[in-house]
Design a protein around this motif. Structure first.
Motif, mmCIF file in Angstrom:
data_model
loop_
_atom_site.group_PDB
_atom_site.id
_atom_site.type_symbol
_atom_site.label_atom_id
_atom_site.label_comp_id
_atom_site.label_asym_id
_atom_site.label_seq_id
_atom_site.Cartn_x
_atom_site.Cartn_y
_atom_site.Cartn_z
ATOM 1 N N ASP A 92 -40.816 -82.505 74.474
ATOM 2 C CA ASP A 92 -39.410 -82.097 74.522
ATOM 3 C C ASP A 92 -39.210 -80.777 73.803
ATOM 4 N N PHE A 93 -40.154 -80.438 72.913
ATOM 5 C CA PHE A 93 -40.074 -79.220 72.107
ATOM 6 C C PHE A 93 -41.136 -78.251 72.601
ATOM 7 N N THR A 94 -40.754 -77.399 73.549
ATOM 8 C CA THR A 94 -41.699 -76.452 74.139
ATOM 9 C C THR A 94 -40.921 -75.420 74.937
ATOM 10 N N PHE A 95 -41.616 -74.431 75.487
ATOM 11 C CA PHE A 95 -40.997 -73.449 76.366
ATOM 12 C C PHE A 95 -40.724 -74.085 77.725
ATOM 13 N N PHE A 96 -39.690 -73.634 78.391
ATOM 14 C CA PHE A 96 -39.198 -74.241 79.617
ATOM 15 C C PHE A 96 -40.272 -74.373 80.697
ATOM 16 N N ALA A 97 -41.201 -73.424 80.762
ATOM 17 C CA ALA A 97 -42.211 -73.433 81.827
ATOM 18 C C ALA A 97 -43.060 -74.689 81.813
ATOM 19 N N SER A 98 -43.283 -75.270 80.629
ATOM 20 C CA SER A 98 -44.128 -76.457 80.544
ATOM 21 C C SER A 98 -43.570 -77.610 81.364
ATOM 22 N N ALA A 99 -42.237 -77.677 81.468
ATOM 23 C CA ALA A 99 -41.591 -78.721 82.264
ATOM 24 C C ALA A 99 -41.214 -78.220 83.659
ATOM 25 N N GLU A 100 -40.869 -76.972 83.742
ATOM 26 C CA GLU A 100 -40.422 -76.389 85.011
ATOM 27 C C GLU A 100 -41.433 -76.603 86.129
ATOM 28 N N VAL A 101 -42.713 -76.443 85.807
ATOM 29 C CA VAL A 101 -43.753 -76.561 86.833
ATOM 30 C C VAL A 101 -43.804 -77.965 87.417
#
Length: 373
Positions: free
Chosen positions: A81-90
């Motif tokens: 949950d604590f990361t840059f958006f790209a980690s979830a966006e993909v």
């Protein structure tokens, strides 16, 4: 004072970087030229894996891994949950569903205990099939892959190591970008190893997966350029960036990684007792993409950042908003459970200037100002 002094780095490496750029210009092999393959070989050898495949950026490196594994609709992918958006966006771009996992406050990396809870919650709901854990090596510190691998094996999940910030770190004798079933990194300029634009790479030991990744990165090509056997993407690393990276990689190995660790050690020694300094577990080695401290609350954090700004000292908040709180994920949110550590970190973290070329005087200036607050 620079947050990450790329100008100073260029001044030090100017002769070799200029020569590398001119060599590429003279060769006219601007796409997938010889330096690209040379760089891939060097990176794979350094990391300790069989294959390295470069691509256009770190986000697409993660995407390549998910495409190789055929991740899509109905699949659950667990991500901090604590990361840059790209980690979830993909995950969402492939049609899968991100499940947000809390992190450990001390290391900023994914919490194995909360991961187990989130896996159980997804299985209990019965709507999604758990497939992948994306573990992020945040701020340069590898995640706890020793325990993550136990969880992954127990639940028959794949691990995708997001080493965008972690390149150069290690656990014991094993280097970052070798812990995942597939690992990915970014060569964005401010990363531990950065180019002069965008770039990325994936690392793996599976030859079949590597063949698929090579196909996906060039429009799904088959035996030759105009034999397209699957829907792919255009994600090649420019030869110019490969040439620059070869020069910077040499400096990274020879002294930059060591020097940035010396800088981090000086920060920690001077700041202990004034703020909460980063924790590096025993046996772990950090590449310090960021040096991130924690304050008692948001008011203290914001107040300190304002004081630093008044004195011309740059600082950054990575990250002010949890993944579950992003507007794009309002329909996902925290439906599989809250992430209290992430919420607290978003309100209390502050990253200070750090790079291999930072001077003792700059570190003293930052630390003296913080200690006076």
């Amino acid at each position: 004072m620079q947050f990450r002094d790329l100008k100073k780095q260029y001044q030090v490496l100017k002769k070799d970087i200029d020569a590398a750029m001119m060599d590429v210009a003279a060769s006219s092999a601007y796409i997938m030229g010889k330096p690209v393959k040379e760089l891939e070989t060097e990176l794979a050898e350094y990391v300790g894996v069989k294959r390295c495949i470069t691509c256009a950026n770190g986000t697409e490196a993660l995407t390549l891994a998910l495409k190789v594994w055929n991740i899509g609709s109905g699949d659950a992918v667990f991500v901090p949950d604590f990361t840059f958006f790209a980690s979830a966006e993909v995950i969402s771009l492939e049609g899968a569903t991100p499940v947000f996992v809390d992190v450990e406050k001390e290391t900023f990396n994914i919490s194995v205990s909360d991961l187990e809870k989130k896996i159980a919650a997804v299985k209990a709901e019965g709507k999604l099939t758990p497939k992948v854990i994306i573990a992020v090596d945040l701020f340069g510190l590898p995640a706890n892959y020793i325990e993550l691998r136990k969880t992954a094996d127990r639940h028959k999940l794949l691990i995708l190591e997001d080493g965008a910030q972690g390149f150069g770190g290690y656990i014991g004798e094993q280097k970052a970008c070798s812990f995942g079933d597939i690992s990915a990194t970014s060569f964005f300029p401010a990363k531990p190893l950065g180019c002069y634009g965008d770039g990325g790479a994936v690392f793996m030991n599976n030859d079949d997966w590597a063949t698929l990744a090579e196909s996906f990165r060039v429009h799904g090509k088959g035996s030759f350029k105009y034999d397209n056997v699957r829907i792919g993407m255009n994600s090649r690393l420019d030869t110019l960036q490969a040439g620059i990276l070869k020069v910077k990689f040499k400096a990274f190995k020879e002294y930059e990684l060591e020097d940035i660790n010396k800088a981090a050690a000086k920060y920690t020694a001077k700041l202990q007792g004034h703020v909460i300094t980063p924790v590096i577990p025993e046996g772990f080695y950090c590449s310090w993409a960021q040096y991130t401290i924690r304050l008692a609350n948001k008011e203290q954090r914001d107040g300190l950042q304002a004081v630093l700004k008044e004195q011309g000292i740059p600082s950054m908040v990575y990250y002010p908003t949890p993944m579950h709180g992003q507007t794009a994920y309002q329909n996902v949110g925290d439906k599989y459970g809250v992430c209290p550590n992430t919420i607290e970190l978003c309100e209390t973290v502050l990253s200070l200037p750090i790079h291999p070329y930072i001077t003792d005087e700059d570190i003293d200036t930052v630390c003296n100002l913080i200690s006076q607050q």
